[in-house]
Design an enzyme around this catalytic site. Structure first.
Site, PDB file in Angstrom:
ATOM      1  N   GLY A   1      22.854 -16.525  89.994  1.00 50.20           N
ATOM      2  CA  GLY A   1      22.827 -15.624  91.156  1.00 50.20           C
ATOM      3  C   GLY A   1      22.463 -14.211  90.732  1.00 50.20           C
ATOM      4  O   GLY A   1      22.947 -13.226  91.284  1.00 50.20           O
TER       5      GLY A   1
ATOM      6  N   GLY B   1      21.327 -10.923  92.859  1.00 47.93           N
ATOM      7  CA  GLY B   1      22.249 -10.252  93.795  1.00 47.93           C
ATOM      8  C   GLY B   1      22.543  -8.829  93.350  1.00 47.93           C
ATOM      9  O   GLY B   1      21.854  -8.270  92.492  1.00 47.93           O
ATOM     10  N   GLN B   2      23.597  -8.234  93.933  1.00 51.88           N
ATOM     11  CA  GLN B   2      23.867  -6.803  93.715  1.00 51.88           C
ATOM     12  C   GLN B   2      24.182  -6.476  92.252  1.00 51.88           C
ATOM     13  O   GLN B   2      23.841  -5.406  91.763  1.00 51.88           O
ATOM     14  CB  GLN B   2      25.060  -6.354  94.583  1.00 51.88           C
ATOM     15  CG  GLN B   2      25.370  -4.873  94.477  1.00 51.88           C
ATOM     16  CD  GLN B   2      26.609  -4.459  95.262  1.00 51.88           C
ATOM     17  OE1 GLN B   2      27.432  -5.285  95.647  1.00 51.88           O
ATOM     18  NE2 GLN B   2      26.758  -3.159  95.478  1.00 51.88           N
ATOM     19  N   LEU B   3      24.842  -7.398  91.534  1.00 52.94           N
ATOM     20  CA  LEU B   3      25.337  -7.064  90.183  1.00 52.94           C
ATOM     21  C   LEU B   3      24.425  -7.557  89.054  1.00 52.94           C
ATOM     22  O   LEU B   3      24.479  -7.025  87.950  1.00 52.94           O
ATOM     23  CB  LEU B   3      26.736  -7.659  89.982  1.00 52.94           C
ATOM     24  CG  LEU B   3      27.798  -7.260  91.004  1.00 52.94           C
ATOM     25  CD1 LEU B   3      29.142  -7.872  90.621  1.00 52.94           C
ATOM     26  CD2 LEU B   3      27.912  -5.748  91.130  1.00 52.94           C
TER      27      LEU B   3
ATOM     28  N   ILE C   1      17.802 -18.849  92.639  1.00 49.74           N
ATOM     29  CA  ILE C   1      16.981 -19.883  93.296  1.00 49.74           C
ATOM     30  C   ILE C   1      15.773 -19.260  94.003  1.00 49.74           C
ATOM     31  O   ILE C   1      15.007 -19.968  94.653  1.00 49.74           O
ATOM     32  CB  ILE C   1      17.808 -20.696  94.325  1.00 49.74           C
ATOM     33  CG1 ILE C   1      18.518 -19.776  95.313  1.00 49.74           C
ATOM     34  CG2 ILE C   1      18.791 -21.614  93.620  1.00 49.74           C
ATOM     35  CD1 ILE C   1      19.221 -20.514  96.434  1.00 49.74           C
TER      36      ILE C   1
ATOM     37  N   ASP D   1      19.732 -23.768  90.122  1.00 55.12           N
ATOM     38  CA  ASP D   1      20.491 -24.047  91.347  1.00 55.12           C
ATOM     39  C   ASP D   1      21.861 -24.569  90.938  1.00 55.12           C
ATOM     40  O   ASP D   1      21.975 -25.668  90.399  1.00 55.12           O
ATOM     41  CB  ASP D   1      19.738 -25.105  92.178  1.00 55.12           C
ATOM     42  CG  ASP D   1      20.532 -25.479  93.436  1.00 55.12           C
ATOM     43  OD1 ASP D   1      20.021 -26.270  94.246  1.00 55.12           O
ATOM     44  OD2 ASP D   1      21.676 -24.972  93.589  1.00 55.12           O
ATOM     45  N   ILE D   2      22.893 -23.800  91.191  1.00 55.58           N
ATOM     46  CA  ILE D   2      24.238 -24.155  90.694  1.00 55.58           C
ATOM     47  C   ILE D   2      24.775 -25.393  91.406  1.00 55.58           C
ATOM     48  O   ILE D   2      25.786 -25.958  91.011  1.00 55.58           O
ATOM     49  CB  ILE D   2      25.228 -22.983  90.859  1.00 55.58           C
ATOM     50  CG1 ILE D   2      25.201 -22.466  92.309  1.00 55.58           C
ATOM     51  CG2 ILE D   2      24.880 -21.843  89.931  1.00 55.58           C
ATOM     52  CD1 ILE D   2      26.504 -22.394  92.954  1.00 55.58           C
TER      53      ILE D   2
ATOM     54  N   TYR E   1      35.422 -16.913 101.851  1.00 56.62           N
ATOM     55  CA  TYR E   1      35.087 -16.226 100.590  1.00 56.62           C
ATOM     56  C   TYR E   1      36.357 -16.006  99.763  1.00 56.62           C
ATOM     57  O   TYR E   1      36.424 -16.377  98.597  1.00 56.62           O
ATOM     58  CB  TYR E   1      34.422 -14.903 100.940  1.00 56.62           C
ATOM     59  CG  TYR E   1      34.189 -13.954  99.800  1.00 56.62           C
ATOM     60  CD1 TYR E   1      34.876 -12.748  99.731  1.00 56.62           C
ATOM     61  CD2 TYR E   1      33.272 -14.234  98.799  1.00 56.62           C
ATOM     62  CE1 TYR E   1      34.653 -11.857  98.705  1.00 56.62           C
ATOM     63  CE2 TYR E   1      33.037 -13.333  97.773  1.00 56.62           C
ATOM     64  CZ  TYR E   1      33.733 -12.140  97.727  1.00 56.62           C
ATOM     65  OH  TYR E   1      33.507 -11.262  96.712  1.00 56.62           O
TER      66      TYR E   1
ATOM     67  N   ILE F   1      31.728  -2.766  95.473  1.00 57.71           N
ATOM     68  CA  ILE F   1      30.875  -2.144  94.453  1.00 57.71           C
ATOM     69  C   ILE F   1      29.763  -1.349  95.111  1.00 57.71           C
ATOM     70  O   ILE F   1      29.082  -1.838  96.017  1.00 57.71           O
ATOM     71  CB  ILE F   1      30.275  -3.220  93.510  1.00 57.71           C
ATOM     72  CG1 ILE F   1      31.402  -4.032  92.861  1.00 57.71           C
ATOM     73  CG2 ILE F   1      29.382  -2.567  92.458  1.00 57.71           C
ATOM     74  CD1 ILE F   1      32.428  -3.239  92.064  1.00 57.71           C
TER      75      ILE F   1
HETATM   76  C1  VAH Z   1      32.480  -8.080  99.994  1.00 56.02           C
HETATM   77  N1  VAH Z   1      31.455  -6.532  98.398  1.00 56.02           N
HETATM   78  O1  VAH Z   1      32.623  -7.116 100.720  1.00 56.02           O
HETATM   79  C2  VAH Z   1      32.130  -7.810  98.535  1.00 56.02           C
HETATM   80  C3  VAH Z   1      33.393  -7.739  97.745  1.00 56.02           C
HETATM   81  C4  VAH Z   1      35.305  -6.343  97.492  1.00 56.02           C
HETATM   82  C5  VAH Z   1      34.451  -6.954  98.449  1.00 56.02           C
HETATM   83  O2  VAH Z   1      33.852  -8.965  97.388  1.00 56.02           O
HETATM   84  O3  VAH Z   1      32.623  -9.206 100.380  1.00 56.02           O
END
Ligand code: VAH
Length: 313
Positions: A6, A9-11, A33, A50-51, A139, A169
């Site tokens: 991944g 993504g942002q990180l 992917i 692809d995980i 999540y 972040i």
């Molecule tokens: C979110 N930026 O908002 C992510 C994070 C701390 C939140 O996991 O879902």
């Protein structure tokens, strides 16, 4: 060698830069992917991974001699709530695949956790490392599952599983993807373009936040810490907490004319069940974590990077 899943993504891009600087360009394999943009392909190794495809991952781990796996692939809080079946597959089935492969090939495995791994029954100010975790998003539930499964694979099979609970972040050069904290990135772009920001959280909704350089350094330092120092497999890491109105006040020091309206939506319900302040004394005690960026420094860096991008003096 280190594989980042991944990684678009942002990180991922920032982490690849940090780790390539430490271990060498060819040692860090970015993967995702999606097709990578040219500047990513030119920055070092990039692969399709692809995980959800166990065999695909297994081949990469063997052929590319992977021994560390940084598992970023996940649907974040807000986007997960509007696609629960996909979030369950990626965040849970995907995690099972990387855990099993880490066991089979003795990989050191990092899986990020989050302030979102807590819920309304958890103490919010401060939230300690060890406490009630009953998150109310798929999540959050999937990240608590990851923490528990990682801890189980560690004490049952000796897998070197590590996880850090990150705050929201804030990054300038990468866009976040569907989180609840992302208003705190969007506001900088709005300040330099339309001069107007519509905030989907209430003005006083305080959340833990962290500048991306602190986040990536925490990850890198934690991964290098000797296991005998670690009391837990998962630690909170904290840098600052702010509310939208506190961020707006700091942003207006750089863009005084910024107009802000508040229109709370479903993300407000998510955020008000999250920690307001993290107790990260465990990380500071066990592996010498310390943050370096506070709110005013964060805003300075963000505007120094973004103003030239938008042609603003
Ligand atoms: C979110 N930026 O908002 C992510 C994070 C701390 C939140 O996991 O879902």
């Amino acid at each position: 060698r280190i594989l980042i899943t991944g990684s678009l993504g942002q990180l991922g891009t920032g982490l690849a830069k940090v780790l390539r600087g430490k271990y060498g360009k060819q040692q860090i394999i970015m993967s995702d992917i999606m097709k990578a943009p040219r500047h990513i392909l030119e920055s070092g190794p990039y692969l399709y991974a692809d995980i959800l495809d166990f065999k695909n991952l297994q081949e990469i781990i063997v052929n590319e001699r992977v021994d560390w796996l940084i598992h970023f692939s996940a649907l974040l809080s807000a986007v997960g709530e509007v696609n629960i079946p996909l979030a369950m597959r990626v965040n849970i089935e995907g995690l099972h695949n990387v855990l099993e492969l880490s066991k089979q090939y003795q990989l050191k495995l990092f899986v990020p956790s989050t302030i979102g791994a807590f819920g309304p029954d958890s103490p919010r100010n401060p939230t300690p490392d060890l406490t009630i975790q009953r998150p109310r998003t798929i999540y959050g539930v999937s990240k608590v599952h990851a923490e528990l499964m990682g801890e189980y694979y560690n004490h049952r099979f000796g897998v070197d599983f590590r996880s850090l609970r990150f705050p929201g972040i804030i990054s300038a050069d990468t866009n976040p993807g569907g989180g609840t904290t992302d208003y705190a990135v969007q506001i900088f772009h709005d300040a330099l373009t339309t001069g107007k920001h519509e905030c989907y959280l209430k003005p006083d909704c305080r959340l833990p936040m962290m500048y991306i350089d602190d986040c990536l350094r925490a990850l890198s330092e934690y991964m290098e810490s000797p296991q005998e120092l670690l009391r837990y497999r998962t630690y909170n890491v904290h840098a600052m907490s702010f509310s939208p109105e506190e961020l707006v006040e700091e942003v207006r020091k750089h863009v005084p004319h910024l107009e802000v309206t508040y229109k709370p939506d479903g993300r407000q319900n998510i955020a008000e069940a999250w920690p307001q302040v993290f107790d990260d004394s465990g990380a500071r005690r066990d592996w010498n974590w310390e943050h370096r960026y506070n709110l005013s420094h964060l805003c300075e860096i963000m505007f120094n990077y973004l103003k030239p991008k938008y042609g603003v003096k």
